[in-house]
Write a protein that holds these residues in place. Structure first.
Motif, PDB file in Angstrom:
ATOM      1  N   GLU A 145      70.020  33.045 -83.511  1.00  0.00           N
ATOM      2  CA  GLU A 145      68.828  33.669 -82.860  1.00  0.00           C
ATOM      3  C   GLU A 145      69.497  33.899 -81.585  1.00  0.00           C
ATOM      4  N   LEU A 146      70.434  33.002 -80.912  1.00  0.00           N
ATOM      5  CA  LEU A 146      70.913  33.208 -79.474  1.00  0.00           C
ATOM      6  C   LEU A 146      72.073  34.371 -79.460  1.00  0.00           C
ATOM      7  N   VAL A 147      72.914  34.349 -80.392  1.00  0.00           N
ATOM      8  CA  VAL A 147      73.740  35.809 -80.422  1.00  0.00           C
ATOM      9  C   VAL A 147      72.857  36.971 -80.697  1.00  0.00           C
ATOM     10  N   GLU A 148      71.911  36.844 -81.506  1.00  0.00           N
ATOM     11  CA  GLU A 148      70.979  38.078 -81.643  1.00  0.00           C
ATOM     12  C   GLU A 148      70.238  38.478 -80.414  1.00  0.00           C
ATOM     13  N   ALA A 149      69.789  37.417 -79.660  1.00  0.00           N
ATOM     14  CA  ALA A 149      69.321  37.813 -78.270  1.00  0.00           C
ATOM     15  C   ALA A 149      70.044  38.312 -77.436  1.00  0.00           C
ATOM     16  N   VAL A 150      71.216  37.777 -77.188  1.00  0.00           N
ATOM     17  CA  VAL A 150      72.282  38.272 -76.180  1.00  0.00           C
ATOM     18  C   VAL A 150      72.679  39.830 -76.799  1.00  0.00           C
ATOM     19  N   LEU A 151      72.845  39.978 -77.690  1.00  0.00           N
ATOM     20  CA  LEU A 151      73.593  41.228 -78.280  1.00  0.00           C
ATOM     21  C   LEU A 151      72.333  42.394 -77.990  1.00  0.00           C
ATOM     22  N   GLN A 152      70.935  41.925 -78.198  1.00  0.00           N
ATOM     23  CA  GLN A 152      69.758  42.855 -77.985  1.00  0.00           C
ATOM     24  C   GLN A 152      69.695  43.036 -76.509  1.00  0.00           C
ATOM     25  N   HIS A 153      69.862  42.149 -75.734  1.00  0.00           N
ATOM     26  CA  HIS A 153      69.762  42.365 -74.365  1.00  0.00           C
ATOM     27  C   HIS A 153      70.696  43.138 -73.816  1.00  0.00           C
ATOM     28  N   MET A 154      72.008  43.024 -74.430  1.00  0.00           N
ATOM     29  CA  MET A 154      73.064  43.939 -74.014  1.00  0.00           C
ATOM     30  C   MET A 154      72.610  45.558 -74.405  1.00  0.00           C
ATOM     31  N   SER A 155      72.315  45.644 -75.626  1.00  0.00           N
ATOM     32  CA  SER A 155      71.779  46.942 -76.178  1.00  0.00           C
ATOM     33  C   SER A 155      70.857  47.370 -75.400  1.00  0.00           C
ATOM     34  N   ASP A 156      69.607  46.875 -75.039  1.00  0.00           N
ATOM     35  CA  ASP A 156      68.626  47.470 -74.200  1.00  0.00           C
ATOM     36  C   ASP A 156      68.984  47.875 -72.856  1.00  0.00           C
ATOM     37  N   ALA A 157      69.931  46.905 -72.096  1.00  0.00           N
ATOM     38  CA  ALA A 157      70.523  47.391 -70.916  1.00  0.00           C
ATOM     39  C   ALA A 157      71.058  48.933 -71.079  1.00  0.00           C
ATOM     40  N   LEU A 158      72.006  48.918 -72.138  1.00  0.00           N
ATOM     41  CA  LEU A 158      72.660  50.014 -72.040  1.00  0.00           C
ATOM     42  C   LEU A 158      71.877  51.227 -72.425  1.00  0.00           C
ATOM     43  N   VAL A 159      70.907  51.267 -73.179  1.00  0.00           N
ATOM     44  CA  VAL A 159      69.960  52.260 -73.736  1.00  0.00           C
ATOM     45  C   VAL A 159      69.273  52.565 -72.396  1.00  0.00           C
ATOM     46  N   SER A 160      69.016  51.746 -71.435  1.00  0.00           N
ATOM     47  CA  SER A 160      68.225  52.042 -70.644  1.00  0.00           C
ATOM     48  C   SER A 160      69.013  52.623 -69.214  1.00  0.00           C
ATOM     49  N   GLY A 161      70.706  52.642 -69.570  1.00  0.00           N
ATOM     50  CA  GLY A 161      71.498  53.424 -68.730  1.00  0.00           C
ATOM     51  C   GLY A 161      72.132  52.099 -67.540  1.00  0.00           C
ATOM     52  N   GLU A 162      71.944  50.937 -67.658  1.00  0.00           N
ATOM     53  CA  GLU A 162      72.748  50.071 -66.987  1.00  0.00           C
ATOM     54  C   GLU A 162      73.830  49.536 -67.505  1.00  0.00           C
ATOM     55  N   GLN A 163      74.616  49.139 -66.845  1.00  0.00           N
ATOM     56  CA  GLN A 163      76.240  48.682 -66.929  1.00  0.00           C
ATOM     57  C   GLN A 163      75.986  47.102 -67.340  1.00  0.00           C
ATOM     58  N   VAL A 164      76.682  46.716 -68.365  1.00  0.00           N
ATOM     59  CA  VAL A 164      76.993  45.485 -68.891  1.00  0.00           C
ATOM     60  C   VAL A 164      78.256  44.948 -68.479  1.00  0.00           C
ATOM     61  N   LYS A 165      78.292  44.231 -67.463  1.00  0.00           N
ATOM     62  CA  LYS A 165      79.548  43.442 -67.042  1.00  0.00           C
ATOM     63  C   LYS A 165      79.876  42.153 -67.399  1.00  0.00           C
ATOM     64  N   ILE A 166      80.722  41.879 -68.147  1.00  0.00           N
ATOM     65  CA  ILE A 166      81.088  40.280 -68.496  1.00  0.00           C
ATOM     66  C   ILE A 166      82.397  40.062 -67.914  1.00  0.00           C
ATOM     67  N   SER A 167      82.309  39.032 -66.778  1.00  0.00           N
ATOM     68  CA  SER A 167      83.333  38.784 -66.048  1.00  0.00           C
ATOM     69  C   SER A 167      84.526  38.217 -66.983  1.00  0.00           C
ATOM     70  N   SER A 168      85.772  38.561 -66.705  1.00  0.00           N
ATOM     71  CA  SER A 168      86.857  38.170 -67.204  1.00  0.00           C
ATOM     72  C   SER A 168      86.997  39.020 -68.771  1.00  0.00           C
ATOM     73  N   PHE A 169      86.065  39.782 -68.773  1.00  0.00           N
ATOM     74  CA  PHE A 169      86.186  40.143 -70.487  1.00  0.00           C
ATOM     75  C   PHE A 169      86.176  41.909 -70.083  1.00  0.00           C
ATOM     76  N   GLY A 170      85.067  42.536 -69.431  1.00  0.00           N
ATOM     77  CA  GLY A 170      85.056  43.814 -69.305  1.00  0.00           C
ATOM     78  C   GLY A 170      83.624  44.615 -69.034  1.00  0.00           C
ATOM     79  N   THR A 171      83.549  45.833 -68.866  1.00  0.00           N
ATOM     80  CA  THR A 171      82.379  46.347 -68.753  1.00  0.00           C
ATOM     81  C   THR A 171      82.288  47.544 -69.625  1.00  0.00           C
ATOM     82  N   PHE A 172      80.866  47.455 -70.041  1.00  0.00           N
ATOM     83  CA  PHE A 172      80.417  48.412 -71.002  1.00  0.00           C
ATOM     84  C   PHE A 172      79.356  49.412 -69.983  1.00  0.00           C
ATOM     85  N   SER A 173      79.371  50.630 -70.425  1.00  0.00           N
ATOM     86  CA  SER A 173      78.820  51.572 -69.716  1.00  0.00           C
ATOM     87  C   SER A 173      78.428  52.719 -70.652  1.00  0.00           C
ATOM     88  N   VAL A 174      77.280  53.684 -70.391  1.00  0.00           N
ATOM     89  CA  VAL A 174      76.893  54.604 -71.224  1.00  0.00           C
ATOM     90  C   VAL A 174      77.411  56.022 -70.170  1.00  0.00           C
TER      91      VAL A 174
END
Length: 100
Positions: free
Chosen positions: A28-57
């Motif tokens: 459930e935790l993994v699903e919640a994190v992935l859902q939160h990331m997906s929702d942010a990307l759909v709304s046009g936000e960037q998802v930045k994970i320190s020391s990993f990288g940045t997802f953007s649309v």
């Protein structure tokens, strides 16, 4: 390189082992994190994970493409595409893995 793919199940199993949550809570935790990331990307936000990288649309404009087999021009519609830019630390880690 191996053909191994990291899956949601693998992530939740890691959370289960490392954090000590139950398997259901870990999933459930993994699903919640992935859902939160997906929702942010759909709304046009960037998802930045320190020391990993940045997802953007990114918005791509309409353009004319060409069928490589026939040479026929084909219109390509405007669209949104997902991009990932790895951090310098991630690039270094991946590059270090090539030195085996």
């Amino acid at each position: 390189m191996g053909d191994k793919t990291l899956t949601r199940m693998d992530l939740s199993e890691s959370v289960f082992r490392e954090v000590g949550l139950s398997r259901n809570e870990s999933a459930e935790l993994v699903e919640a994190v992935l859902q939160h990331m997906s929702d942010a990307l759909v709304s046009g936000e960037q998802v930045k994970i320190s020391s990993f990288g940045t997802f953007s649309v990114r918005e791509k404009a309409a353009r004319v493409g060409r069928n490589p087999k026939t040479g026929e021009e084909v219109p390509i519609q405007p669209r949104r595409v997902l991009t990932f830019r790895p951090s310098h630390l991630m690039k270094d880690r991946v590059a270090a893995g090539n030195k085996r």
